[in-house]
Scaffold this motif. Structure first.
Motif, PDB file in Angstrom:
ATOM      1  N   LYS A   1       0.831  -1.208   0.000  1.00  0.00           N
ATOM      2  CA  LYS A   1       0.000   0.000   0.000  1.00  0.00           C
ATOM      3  C   LYS A   1       0.864   1.256   0.000  1.00  0.00           C
ATOM      4  N   ARG A   2       1.975   1.223   0.751  1.00  0.00           N
ATOM      5  CA  ARG A   2       2.860   2.380   0.780  1.00  0.00           C
ATOM      6  C   ARG A   2       3.457   2.633  -0.597  1.00  0.00           C
ATOM      7  N   GLU A   3       3.897   1.567  -1.262  1.00  0.00           N
ATOM      8  CA  GLU A   3       4.472   1.718  -2.604  1.00  0.00           C
ATOM      9  C   GLU A   3       3.431   2.213  -3.599  1.00  0.00           C
ATOM     10  N   ARG A   4       2.198   1.730  -3.462  1.00  0.00           N
ATOM     11  CA  ARG A   4       1.125   2.180  -4.371  1.00  0.00           C
ATOM     12  C   ARG A   4       0.840   3.669  -4.155  1.00  0.00           C
ATOM     13  N   ASP A   5       0.827   4.118  -2.891  1.00  0.00           N
ATOM     14  CA  ASP A   5       0.593   5.541  -2.617  1.00  0.00           C
ATOM     15  C   ASP A   5       1.730   6.407  -3.149  1.00  0.00           C
ATOM     16  N   LEU A   6       2.967   5.892  -3.032  1.00  0.00           N
ATOM     17  CA  LEU A   6       4.100   6.648  -3.557  1.00  0.00           C
ATOM     18  C   LEU A   6       4.038   6.777  -5.073  1.00  0.00           C
ATOM     19  N   ARG A   7       3.601   5.715  -5.732  1.00  0.00           N
ATOM     20  CA  ARG A   7       3.472   5.775  -7.200  1.00  0.00           C
ATOM     21  C   ARG A   7       2.412   6.789  -7.604  1.00  0.00           C
ATOM     22  N   LYS A   8       1.281   6.795  -6.868  1.00  0.00           N
ATOM     23  CA  LYS A   8       0.220   7.762  -7.162  1.00  0.00           C
ATOM     24  C   LYS A   8       0.698   9.187  -6.934  1.00  0.00           C
ATOM     25  N   GLN A   9       1.423   9.394  -5.839  1.00  0.00           N
ATOM     26  CA  GLN A   9       1.927  10.725  -5.537  1.00  0.00           C
ATOM     27  C   GLN A   9       2.907  11.199  -6.600  1.00  0.00           C
ATOM     28  N   LYS A  10       3.770  10.286  -7.038  1.00  0.00           N
ATOM     29  CA  LYS A  10       4.731  10.625  -8.080  1.00  0.00           C
ATOM     30  C   LYS A  10       4.038  10.946  -9.389  1.00  0.00           C
ATOM     31  N   LYS A  11       3.001  10.174  -9.714  1.00  0.00           N
ATOM     32  CA  LYS A  11       2.243  10.412 -10.943  1.00  0.00           C
ATOM     33  C   LYS A  11       1.519  11.745 -10.877  1.00  0.00           C
ATOM     34  N   TYR A  12       0.945  12.076  -9.717  1.00  0.00           N
ATOM     35  CA  TYR A  12       0.233  13.339  -9.548  1.00  0.00           C
ATOM     36  C   TYR A  12       1.212  14.509  -9.625  1.00  0.00           C
ATOM     37  N   SER A  13       2.385  14.341  -9.050  1.00  0.00           N
ATOM     38  CA  SER A  13       3.380  15.407  -9.078  1.00  0.00           C
ATOM     39  C   SER A  13       3.861  15.687 -10.486  1.00  0.00           C
TER      40      SER A  13
END
Length: 306
Positions: free
Chosen positions: A283-295
């Motif tokens: 879940k942490r890795e998935r949230d980091l990927r989403k954050q990176k994509k949003y950024s």
């Protein structure tokens, strides 16, 4: 809180004995028992794990009648020997005893040059009751050893804190400080720092934890079954009078022997740390990927949120 034991009058109408304890509020709340052993000895028991039996005492001087000195040390010895074994006995008081370096057995320090009669009585008490004098157990300079100053300015070490030898490693320090100036006493304060070092006894013959999942292996399963059958057959044939209880005992004995010889011991499980949980990491890795994509899509908003 001051707890005292009143003095008594001797044949000459002079006051004899009289001891006390000064307790802070925490010690007073833990107080469970006070006992007057004699005019010169009183004790207090404090609740704890283990409980502590503290004794305050005042010995006759070295110039007093031999009978008085003998009675005091006999009463103190009998009292110490009757303290419950699970309690920590701590004795503090004016022992009027001098212990010289030639009679000093510990690695610590002693102030006196030779042992007087009370000192020999104290040494006998220490040996008989399995006690140690804490303020002779630590290496200290001379100024931290003497406890009493006579009118002629001569100094001596006559006040002691005694502790059961079983607990001596719990004593981290013991030294002398000047008395409070308003008291005007010719004695100094003897202090000791005690820190209980409790350690659980090692468990002997601890029960083994077998890895029962190993029975999924056909070879281990077959060996275990054969061992149980053979062992049970031997035990069953040796028992002439078979009952339900005897059969159960034979089965359990066969099972224990077979388990010990054929089933591997379960490996000790490593402690699981919550943040190393597989689901949490995913879940942490998935949230980091989403954050990176949003950024990447909204660089201005991402910078503003930082």
């Amino acid at each position: 809180m001051l707890v005292t034991s009143s003095a008594e009058r001797n044949r000459s109408k002079a006051s004899v004995g009289g001891v006390g304890m000064l307790l802070n509020p925490k010690a007073y709340k833990a107080l469970t028992k006070i006992e007057k052993v004699s005019p010169r000895i009183m004790c207090a028991t404090f609740n704890g794990n283990p409980s502590t039996t503290t004794t305050s005492c005042y010995s006759p001087t070295n110039a007093a009648d031999e009978e008085d000195r003998t009675n005091f040390y006999s009463a103190l010895t009998n009292f110490i020997q009757n303290v419950p074994k699970h309690n920590i006995p701590v004795i503090g008081g004016d022992m009027n005893a001098k212990i010289g370096p030639s009679d000093h057995k510990s690695k610590g320090s002693t102030f006196n040059k030779k042992t007087n009669e009370n000192g020999q009585a104290l040494l006998n008490l220490l040996e008989e009751c399995g006690m140690v004098a804490l303020n002779t157990r630590f290496q200290k300079r001379k100024g931290k050893l003497w406890t009493h100053q006579y009118p002629n300015s001569e100094k001596a070490q006559i006040d002691y804190i005694l502790l059961n030898r079983k607990w001596q490693n719990s004593a981290k320090n013991c030294e002398v400080y000047n008395s409070f100036s308003p008291v005007g006493s010719d004695h100094r304060i003897v202090t000791s720092e005690l820190k209980l070092s409790l350690q659980a006894n090692k468990v002997k013959n601890a029960r083994k934890k077998f890895d029962w999942k190993a029975l999924e292996d056909e070879d281990i399963k077959r060996n275990y079954t054969i061992e149980v059958q053979n062992r049970f057959a031997i035990l069953n044939n040796a028992d002439n009078e078979q009952t339900a209880d005897s059969i159960y005992v034979s089965i359990m004995t066969a099972h224990n022997v077979a388990s010990d010889s054929t089933i591997p011991v379960k490996k000790k499980a490593t402690e699981r740390i919550p943040w190393q949980n597989k689901d949490v990491i995913e879940k942490r890795e998935r949230d980091l990927r989403k954050q990176k994509k949003y950024s990447t899509k909204n660089p201005r908003k991402a910078n503003r949120n930082k």
